[in-house]
Design a protein around this motif. Structure first.
Motif, PDB file in Angstrom:
ATOM      1  N   GLN A 127     -19.572  16.034  -9.813  1.00 25.19           N
ATOM      2  CA  GLN A 127     -20.968  15.891 -10.590  1.00 25.19           C
ATOM      3  C   GLN A 127     -21.575  14.762  -9.633  1.00 25.19           C
ATOM      4  OE1 GLN A 127     -20.980  15.425 -14.677  1.00 25.19           O
ATOM      5  NE2 GLN A 127     -19.608  16.503 -14.502  1.00 25.19           N
ATOM      6  N   LYS A 128     -22.546  14.655  -9.654  1.00 22.62           N
ATOM      7  CA  LYS A 128     -24.215  13.854  -9.002  1.00 22.62           C
ATOM      8  C   LYS A 128     -24.977  13.106  -9.573  1.00 22.62           C
ATOM      9  CE  LYS A 128     -27.386  13.727  -5.616  1.00 22.62           C
ATOM     10  NZ  LYS A 128     -28.272  14.510  -5.133  1.00 22.62           N
ATOM     11  N   LEU A 129     -24.475  12.121 -10.307  1.00 20.65           N
ATOM     12  CA  LEU A 129     -25.853  10.822 -10.178  1.00 20.65           C
ATOM     13  C   LEU A 129     -26.549  10.220  -9.623  1.00 20.65           C
ATOM     14  CD1 LEU A 129     -22.778   8.291 -11.803  1.00 20.65           C
ATOM     15  CD2 LEU A 129     -23.233  10.590 -13.570  1.00 20.65           C
ATOM     16  N   GLU A 130     -27.838   9.957 -10.197  1.00 22.05           N
ATOM     17  CA  GLU A 130     -28.364   9.860 -10.086  1.00 22.05           C
ATOM     18  C   GLU A 130     -29.238   8.619  -9.823  1.00 22.05           C
ATOM     19  OE1 GLU A 130     -31.152  13.336 -10.326  1.00 22.05           O
ATOM     20  OE2 GLU A 130     -30.652  13.929  -8.415  1.00 22.05           O
TER      21      GLU A 130
ATOM     22  N   TYR B 275     -29.024   3.680  -6.401  1.00 26.46           N
ATOM     23  CA  TYR B 275     -28.302   4.836  -5.664  1.00 26.46           C
ATOM     24  C   TYR B 275     -28.243   6.696  -5.975  1.00 26.46           C
ATOM     25  CZ  TYR B 275     -24.139   2.630  -6.834  1.00 26.46           C
ATOM     26  OH  TYR B 275     -23.298   2.440  -7.721  1.00 26.46           O
ATOM     27  N   ASP B 276     -27.756   7.170  -5.652  1.00 26.47           N
ATOM     28  CA  ASP B 276     -27.221   8.460  -6.164  1.00 26.47           C
ATOM     29  C   ASP B 276     -25.762   8.426  -5.401  1.00 26.47           C
ATOM     30  OD1 ASP B 276     -29.994  10.661  -5.548  1.00 26.47           O
ATOM     31  OD2 ASP B 276     -29.916   9.201  -6.917  1.00 26.47           O
ATOM     32  N   VAL B 277     -25.090   8.949  -5.676  1.00 31.29           N
ATOM     33  CA  VAL B 277     -23.428   9.212  -5.531  1.00 31.29           C
ATOM     34  C   VAL B 277     -23.143  10.480  -6.091  1.00 31.29           C
ATOM     35  CG1 VAL B 277     -22.527   7.796  -7.619  1.00 31.29           C
ATOM     36  CG2 VAL B 277     -21.401   7.607  -5.873  1.00 31.29           C
ATOM     37  N   GLN B 278     -22.046  11.030  -5.143  1.00 33.56           N
ATOM     38  CA  GLN B 278     -21.280  12.149  -5.897  1.00 33.56           C
ATOM     39  C   GLN B 278     -19.290  11.495  -6.626  1.00 33.56           C
ATOM     40  OE1 GLN B 278     -21.304  15.812  -5.847  1.00 33.56           O
ATOM     41  NE2 GLN B 278     -23.538  15.943  -4.943  1.00 33.56           N
ATOM     42  N   VAL B 279     -19.049  11.790  -8.067  1.00 28.70           N
ATOM     43  CA  VAL B 279     -18.411  10.849  -8.530  1.00 28.70           C
ATOM     44  C   VAL B 279     -17.360  12.488  -8.802  1.00 28.70           C
ATOM     45  CG1 VAL B 279     -17.664  10.089 -10.237  1.00 28.70           C
ATOM     46  CG2 VAL B 279     -19.805   9.479  -9.609  1.00 28.70           C
ATOM     47  N   ARG B 280     -15.833  12.483  -8.464  1.00 23.72           N
ATOM     48  CA  ARG B 280     -15.255  13.558  -8.722  1.00 23.72           C
ATOM     49  C   ARG B 280     -14.351  13.232 -10.188  1.00 23.72           C
ATOM     50  NH1 ARG B 280     -10.236  12.636  -4.316  1.00 23.72           N
ATOM     51  NH2 ARG B 280      -9.895  10.478  -4.399  1.00 23.72           N
ATOM     52  N   VAL B 281     -14.556  14.058 -10.865  1.00 24.35           N
ATOM     53  CA  VAL B 281     -13.671  13.433 -12.602  1.00 24.35           C
ATOM     54  C   VAL B 281     -12.584  15.130 -12.393  1.00 24.35           C
ATOM     55  CG1 VAL B 281     -15.865  15.034 -13.664  1.00 24.35           C
ATOM     56  CG2 VAL B 281     -14.575  13.234 -14.832  1.00 24.35           C
ATOM     57  N   ILE B 282     -11.987  14.262 -13.561  1.00 21.00           N
ATOM     58  CA  ILE B 282     -11.104  15.423 -13.873  1.00 21.00           C
ATOM     59  C   ILE B 282     -11.481  15.323 -15.641  1.00 21.00           C
ATOM     60  CG2 ILE B 282      -8.499  15.611 -14.624  1.00 21.00           C
ATOM     61  CD1 ILE B 282      -7.978  14.151 -11.981  1.00 21.00           C
TER      62      ILE B 282
END
Length: 355
Positions: free
Chosen positions: A324-327, A342-349
């Motif tokens: 998921q991308k956080l902006e 910043y923007d960042v891609q975060v992986r999640v379970i």
């Protein structure tokens, strides 16, 4: 290529008397490193850095937010508040009468927002530079783990996941009256969110005494949070059993392979224990914005691989990562005093909510 506005980022990194490869490649958040040092980074780190992190300069609106932050002290340690808006959009499901009743018009999305105020160490750069400058064998005794004294983006995504599950079936929320356990809670964004969503008990654990004090301070200074919130010392590497929980959360704690594997083992412990006790499966939220090499515990922990095989054979939901991308995340600069956006891609379970 990354563009970092403050020149102080480069100055701060140059001042550190450690090798760039050891420093950037192992434990620093990607957004702190800069192009000047990328030649020493492993390829997989450089690729992810360029792909997932994008910095922006601080706007006038951000400057106003900075002025509104409160300051205090824990003993001699200066601390500062940070208000974090947790926002989600809920699509209306026409087949879900409860969702319709709460969300209203089916033709529109419902926006839900919850403001969480946590407390961080003010200007943590000196502490983190000290941690890096001393011998590894002395770090725990002299400094401890310094990274829990500021907010990390994975805690925001974990909080959003909690809100989605809470508002999807608000009349049967899995958060309300649940016991929520947070491993490596840091400043407690996700822990406070759980408490504000009606959890019966929230146990926010960490190993850093300062982090535990920040957790307690944040909860006590929010009148909306009652006596359900507890900050507790818990070492994931100890032989102590995992505290009982209905929901297990670990946000941005996968900083090295050993720690990631231990998080995976504790995840396995929680799920298996709930099955053995005949209870509903422990619900899980794990987030990771750093994605360091060797920290995918789903591939590294044999017990979890076996568990996923069992799930697959029985047609159950498997443990898996999603991106998921956080902006426009505004957070501490870690090694510099100024915040970064910043923007960042975060992986999640996110597992167990549909079982």
């Amino acid at each position: 290529m990354l563009k970092v506005t403050p020149l102080a980022v480069i100055v701060a990194l140059v001042v550190l008397s450690i090798s760039t490869e050891h420093f950037v490649g192992r434990c620093l958040p990607f957004y702190v490193s800069v192009d000047a040092f990328s030649f020493n980074m492993p390829f997989h780190h450089r690729h992810k850095q360029q792909e997932t992190w994008s910095l922006m300069s601080i706007s006038e609106e951000d400057a106003v937010v900075e002025e509104e932050r409160q300051r205090g002290k824990l003993g001699k340690v200066p601390i500062i508040s940070r208000k974090i808006p947790i926002e989600i959009k809920l699509p209306v499901d026409a087949s879900n009468d409860e969702s319709i009743a709460i969300c209203g018009d089916q033709s529109e999305n419902s926006m839900e927002k919850l403001d969480v105020t946590i407390w961080e160490m003010d200007k943590p750069s000196d502490l983190i530079q000290e941690w890096w400058s001393i011998d590894e064998s002395e770090r725990s005794a002299r400094v401890g783990d310094p990274f829990g004294v500021v907010m990390w983006p994975g805690s925001i995504l974990a909080s959003r996941e909690l809100m989605r599950e809470h508002y999807y079936l608000p009349l049967k929320s899995p958060i309300t009256n649940a016991t929520v356990l947070v491993l490596g809670a840091g400043t407690g964004v996700e822990a406070q969110t759980a408490a504000l969503l009606g959890a019966k008990v929230v146990v926010a654990t960490d190993i850093n005494p300062l982090t535990l004090k920040l957790l307690e301070y944040g909860a006590k200074n929010d009148d909306r949070i009652g006596n359900s919130f507890e900050a507790r010392f818990f070492d994931m590497f100890s032989s102590e059993p995992l505290p009982p929980c209905d929901i297990l959360i670990a946000a941005d704690v996968l900083y090295n392979p050993d720690l990631a594997k231990q998080v995976g083992r504790r995840l396995h412990e929680a799920i298996v224990r709930s099955f053995e006790e005949g209870a509903s499966p422990t619900k899980v939220i794990i987030t990771d914005s750093q994605k360091f090499h060797g920290t995918n515990f789903l591939e590294e922990v044999a017990e979890l691989k076996e568990l996923n095989t069992l799930f697959k054979e029985n047609g159950w939901e498997e443990l898996k990562w999603e991106m998921q991308k956080l902006e426009s995340i505004r957070a501490s600069g870690v090694l510099v005093d100024e915040d970064q956006v910043y923007d960042v891609q975060v992986r999640v379970i996110s597992w167990g909510w549909k079982l």
